[in-house]
Design a protein around this motif. Structure first.
Motif, PDB file in Angstrom:
ATOM      1  N   THR A  23      13.748  41.379   0.545  1.00 24.69           N
ATOM      2  CA  THR A  23      14.852  42.468   0.979  1.00 24.69           C
ATOM      3  C   THR A  23      14.282  42.976   2.083  1.00 24.69           C
ATOM      4  N   ASN A  24      14.858  44.218   2.284  1.00 27.06           N
ATOM      5  CA  ASN A  24      14.287  45.087   3.475  1.00 27.06           C
ATOM      6  C   ASN A  24      12.941  45.512   3.428  1.00 27.06           C
ATOM      7  N   ALA A  25      12.375  46.021   4.563  1.00 25.18           N
ATOM      8  CA  ALA A  25      10.857  46.292   4.624  1.00 25.18           C
ATOM      9  C   ALA A  25      10.667  47.625   4.264  1.00 25.18           C
ATOM     10  N   SER A  26      11.370  48.470   3.863  1.00 23.47           N
ATOM     11  CA  SER A  26      11.287  49.721   3.394  1.00 23.47           C
ATOM     12  C   SER A  26      10.903  49.874   2.005  1.00 23.47           C
ATOM     13  N   ASN A  27      10.950  48.905   1.256  1.00 19.29           N
ATOM     14  CA  ASN A  27      10.385  48.630  -0.323  1.00 19.29           C
ATOM     15  C   ASN A  27      11.444  49.890  -1.165  1.00 19.29           C
ATOM     16  N   GLU A  28      12.612  50.300  -0.650  1.00 16.80           N
ATOM     17  CA  GLU A  28      13.353  51.177  -1.295  1.00 16.80           C
ATOM     18  C   GLU A  28      14.503  50.179  -1.980  1.00 16.80           C
ATOM     19  N   THR A  29      14.586  49.079  -1.388  1.00 17.02           N
ATOM     20  CA  THR A  29      15.341  48.169  -2.104  1.00 17.02           C
ATOM     21  C   THR A  29      14.620  46.821  -2.296  1.00 17.02           C
ATOM     22  N   SER A  30      14.595  46.401  -3.410  1.00 19.93           N
ATOM     23  CA  SER A  30      13.752  45.265  -4.121  1.00 19.93           C
ATOM     24  C   SER A  30      14.589  44.347  -5.067  1.00 19.93           C
ATOM     25  N   ILE A  31      13.856  43.311  -5.529  1.00 20.00           N
ATOM     26  CA  ILE A  31      14.314  42.379  -6.346  1.00 20.00           C
ATOM     27  C   ILE A  31      13.067  41.910  -7.008  1.00 20.00           C
ATOM     28  N   ALA A  32      12.908  42.172  -8.327  1.00 18.24           N
ATOM     29  CA  ALA A  32      11.917  41.305  -9.067  1.00 18.24           C
ATOM     30  C   ALA A  32      12.427  40.519 -10.446  1.00 18.24           C
ATOM     31  N   THR A  33      11.728  39.526 -10.592  1.00 15.70           N
ATOM     32  CA  THR A  33      11.943  38.950 -11.931  1.00 15.70           C
ATOM     33  C   THR A  33      10.892  38.341 -12.617  1.00 15.70           C
ATOM     34  N   CYS A  34      10.808  38.132 -13.784  1.00 20.89           N
ATOM     35  CA  CYS A  34       9.875  37.625 -14.629  1.00 20.89           C
ATOM     36  C   CYS A  34      10.545  36.735 -15.641  1.00 20.89           C
ATOM     37  N   ASN A  35       9.772  35.765 -16.136  1.00 21.22           N
ATOM     38  CA  ASN A  35      10.367  34.792 -17.128  1.00 21.22           C
ATOM     39  C   ASN A  35       9.297  34.898 -18.215  1.00 21.22           C
ATOM     40  N   ILE A  36       9.568  35.120 -19.329  1.00 26.66           N
ATOM     41  CA  ILE A  36       8.921  35.037 -20.785  1.00 26.66           C
ATOM     42  C   ILE A  36       8.966  33.691 -21.122  1.00 26.66           C
TER      43      ILE A  36
ATOM     44  N   SER B  70      19.172  36.391 -20.787  1.00 24.82           N
ATOM     45  CA  SER B  70      19.084  36.853 -19.572  1.00 24.82           C
ATOM     46  C   SER B  70      19.351  38.555 -19.462  1.00 24.82           C
ATOM     47  N   LEU B  71      18.540  39.284 -18.866  1.00 25.32           N
ATOM     48  CA  LEU B  71      18.791  40.598 -18.820  1.00 25.32           C
ATOM     49  C   LEU B  71      18.794  41.203 -17.353  1.00 25.32           C
ATOM     50  N   LEU B  72      19.735  41.870 -16.862  1.00 21.06           N
ATOM     51  CA  LEU B  72      19.778  42.455 -15.486  1.00 21.06           C
ATOM     52  C   LEU B  72      19.446  43.808 -15.797  1.00 21.06           C
TER      53      LEU B  72
ATOM     54  N   ARG C 277      14.800  35.595 -19.214  1.00 24.48           N
ATOM     55  CA  ARG C 277      14.626  35.905 -17.958  1.00 24.48           C
ATOM     56  C   ARG C 277      14.876  37.556 -17.736  1.00 24.48           C
ATOM     57  N   ILE C 278      14.236  38.429 -17.011  1.00 26.68           N
ATOM     58  CA  ILE C 278      14.526  39.618 -16.798  1.00 26.68           C
ATOM     59  C   ILE C 278      14.393  39.856 -15.419  1.00 26.68           C
ATOM     60  N   THR C 279      15.350  40.402 -14.853  1.00 25.92           N
ATOM     61  CA  THR C 279      15.649  40.948 -13.391  1.00 25.92           C
ATOM     62  C   THR C 279      15.751  42.358 -13.111  1.00 25.92           C
ATOM     63  N   HIS C 280      15.262  42.705 -12.080  1.00 28.23           N
ATOM     64  CA  HIS C 280      15.473  44.130 -11.783  1.00 28.23           C
ATOM     65  C   HIS C 280      15.935  44.326 -10.242  1.00 28.23           C
ATOM     66  N   TRP C 281      17.113  44.965  -9.943  1.00 33.80           N
ATOM     67  CA  TRP C 281      17.573  45.086  -8.960  1.00 33.80           C
ATOM     68  C   TRP C 281      17.324  46.749  -8.475  1.00 33.80           C
ATOM     69  N   GLN C 282      16.709  46.996  -7.505  1.00 35.45           N
ATOM     70  CA  GLN C 282      16.157  48.282  -7.160  1.00 35.45           C
ATOM     71  C   GLN C 282      17.488  48.588  -5.940  1.00 35.45           C
ATOM     72  N   LEU C 283      18.390  49.553  -6.059  1.00 34.26           N
ATOM     73  CA  LEU C 283      19.262  49.614  -5.059  1.00 34.26           C
ATOM     74  C   LEU C 283      18.930  50.723  -3.967  1.00 34.26           C
ATOM     75  N   GLY C 284      17.784  51.539  -4.298  1.00 30.39           N
ATOM     76  CA  GLY C 284      17.609  52.220  -3.183  1.00 30.39           C
ATOM     77  C   GLY C 284      18.459  53.363  -2.865  1.00 30.39           C
ATOM     78  N   CYS C 285      18.375  53.809  -1.610  1.00 31.00           N
ATOM     79  CA  CYS C 285      19.504  54.892  -0.919  1.00 31.00           C
ATOM     80  C   CYS C 285      20.542  54.318  -0.806  1.00 31.00           C
ATOM     81  N   VAL C 286      21.502  54.461  -1.587  1.00 29.66           N
ATOM     82  CA  VAL C 286      22.848  53.939  -1.772  1.00 29.66           C
ATOM     83  C   VAL C 286      23.664  54.530  -0.528  1.00 29.66           C
TER      84      VAL C 286
END
Length: 449
Positions: A208-221, A179-181, A227-236
């Motif tokens: 997540t929120n509707a602004s698309n600046e925060t998001s969570i995406a995952t794919c499984n090979i 697993s990679l985060l 498992r590869i997961t991306h957390w986009q923090l956006g405007c912190v």
């Protein structure tokens, strides 16, 4: 008379002694110089920096190829599988590759309209063999071999495809149930998307929120249950667009990321096998926007270096993110800070450079290693898809190869000068495998930063 004879004899003996001593000194100096030159220029094939490789299970050498001087080699500008970082090991640039004439004294370059061109005959085998493993290329080969094996009908050709598949499995077996985060911005999201799409692993998006600046995406090979997961923090914690809801990093963490933290567990530990993070571009945008408002400007000045107060705010925020990751997954989970890729603007991105320097300082103090991807790709703006995101191609391939080099290391694997001198050890814990070289790499970071 006799006294005069002895005086002359003594003078001659003294002169002979001086000459002899001088001759021996010159001979010894020459031998030492020759020995040093030969020893530094001619490394054995099974050596690293002149030291014999010991490839037993409990022995290793800690050398990060991506922290060595080198260059990016790519087969073509659009290739997605044959790109690699080539370190300058063994003084190769000082030998045959630096000559301007071949053995017949014919220039290997040519002059056209007053401009000199050097033919691209790379890669020479003895240079290319030192490059780190192209893990992305192996993954694509495995996928193609698996597709061929399932499509073949004749027993002979099917057996060949299955044989190729088994050989690749021997090199990639350590990916099973890993697993990679990746925690960052849209640059990381684009790179994760390129990897998943290339391997036909569909991305699943969390709410997540509707602004698309925060998001969570995952794919499984699926072939490896990787498992590869991306957390986009956006405007912190800052408003980045008009009408956007302000959410602090703590609010985002509690609302979006903690509920999803259990979905990125690795096989041998209740945590991902590797975490890669950065929050550079949002920091650049925030500080630039604040400065623009302060001077009543119309555009953000990317050529401005950050001041000491801004750098202090950024490093405090960076420490806060690292603390939150360690609160969830423990101090032992391997964490990398990815250096920021510069924006593709007409101005030099001095803001990001200053910010990256502050991040290096903070990571050095917090015992976090650096993944220097941003540094390696600086200047390759023609490979961007817009002003910030890297397009699918050689640079995205380089990112995958770097990520999997680090992931291989979390499984106990050691690669030195392109040789896999220590295979992954599935009985080792991720923290034990990572710590084999962690202290060495942190010492290097403290020297270089």
């Amino acid at each position: 008379m006799q006294s005069h004879f002895y005086k002359v004899l003594a003078k001659n003996l003294l002169a002979a002694t001086v000459v002899g001593a001088l001759f021996l000194t010159l001979q010894l100096s020459s031998r030492l110089t020759t020995s040093e030159t030969e020893e530094s220029a001619e490394y054995p094939a099974d050596s690293t920096y002149g030291n014999k490789l010991i490839s037993s299970k409990n022995s290793y050498e800690c050398i990060n190829p991506y922290a060595q001087p080198g260059f990016i080699w790519m087969e073509t500008r659009t290739t997605i599988d044959n790109t690699t970082w080539v370190p300058f090991y063994g003084g190769l640039l000082d030998k045959q590759f630096s000559q301007l004439w071949d053995t017949k004294r014919v220039p290997v370059d040519k002059v056209v309209n007053g401009t000199r061109y050097f033919p691209n005959s790379f890669p020479p085998n003895d240079l290319f063999k030192n490059a780190p493993t192209q893990w992305f290329q192996l993954l694509l080969k495995y996928k193609n071999a698996a597709d061929a094996a399932s499509a073949e009908e004749g027993p002979g050709r099917k057996a060949e495809s299955v044989k190729a598949l088994r050989e690749l499995e021997k090199k990639l077996y350590w990916l099973k149930n890993r697993s990679l985060l990746v925690v960052g911005d849209s640059v990381d999201g684009s790179l994760v998307t390129h990897l998943c799409n290339s391997l036909e692993a569909p991305l699943e998006y969390g709410s997540t929120n509707a602004s698309n600046e925060t998001s969570i995406a995952t794919c499984n090979i699926k072939e490896w249950k990787l498992r590869i997961t991306h957390w986009q923090l956006g405007c912190v914690g800052h408003r980045c667009r008009a009408g956007e809801t302000i959410e602090s990093i703590d609010q985002k963490w509690d609302r979006y990321f903690i509920p999803n933290s259990g979905s990125v567990m690795g096989q041998s530990d209740p945590a991902p096998d590797l975490v890669i993070f950065q929050l550079g571009l949002w920091g650049v945008n925030f500080f630039g926007d604040q400065q623009r408002k302060y001077v009543n400007g119309k555009e953000i000045d990317h050529s401005r270096t950050l001041n000491i107060r801004e750098l202090a705010v950024y490093t405090r925020l960076l420490r806060h993110i690292i603390s939150k990751l360690r609160d969830i997954y423990g101090y032992h989970t391997p964490i990398l800070y990815r250096t920021v890729a510069l924006k593709n603007t007409e101005e030099q991105d001095a803001t990001a450079l200053t910010l990256d320097s502050a991040a290096r300082y903070a990571c050095r103090e917090l015992d976090v290693e650096i993944m220097d991807f941003g540094w390696l790709v600086r200047g390759y703006y023609s490979f961007y898809s817009d002003d910030v995101n890297i397009d699918k191609g050689p640079l995205s391939t380089l990112w995958v190869n770097m990520v999997f080099w680090y992931l291989f290391r979390t499984q106990g694997g050691v690669e030195v000068r392109g040789d896999l001198v220590r295979t992954a050890d599935m009985d080792m814990t991720t923290s034990d495998a990572w710590n084999m070289c962690h202290d060495t790499f942190m010492k290097d970071l403290k020297i270089r930063s």
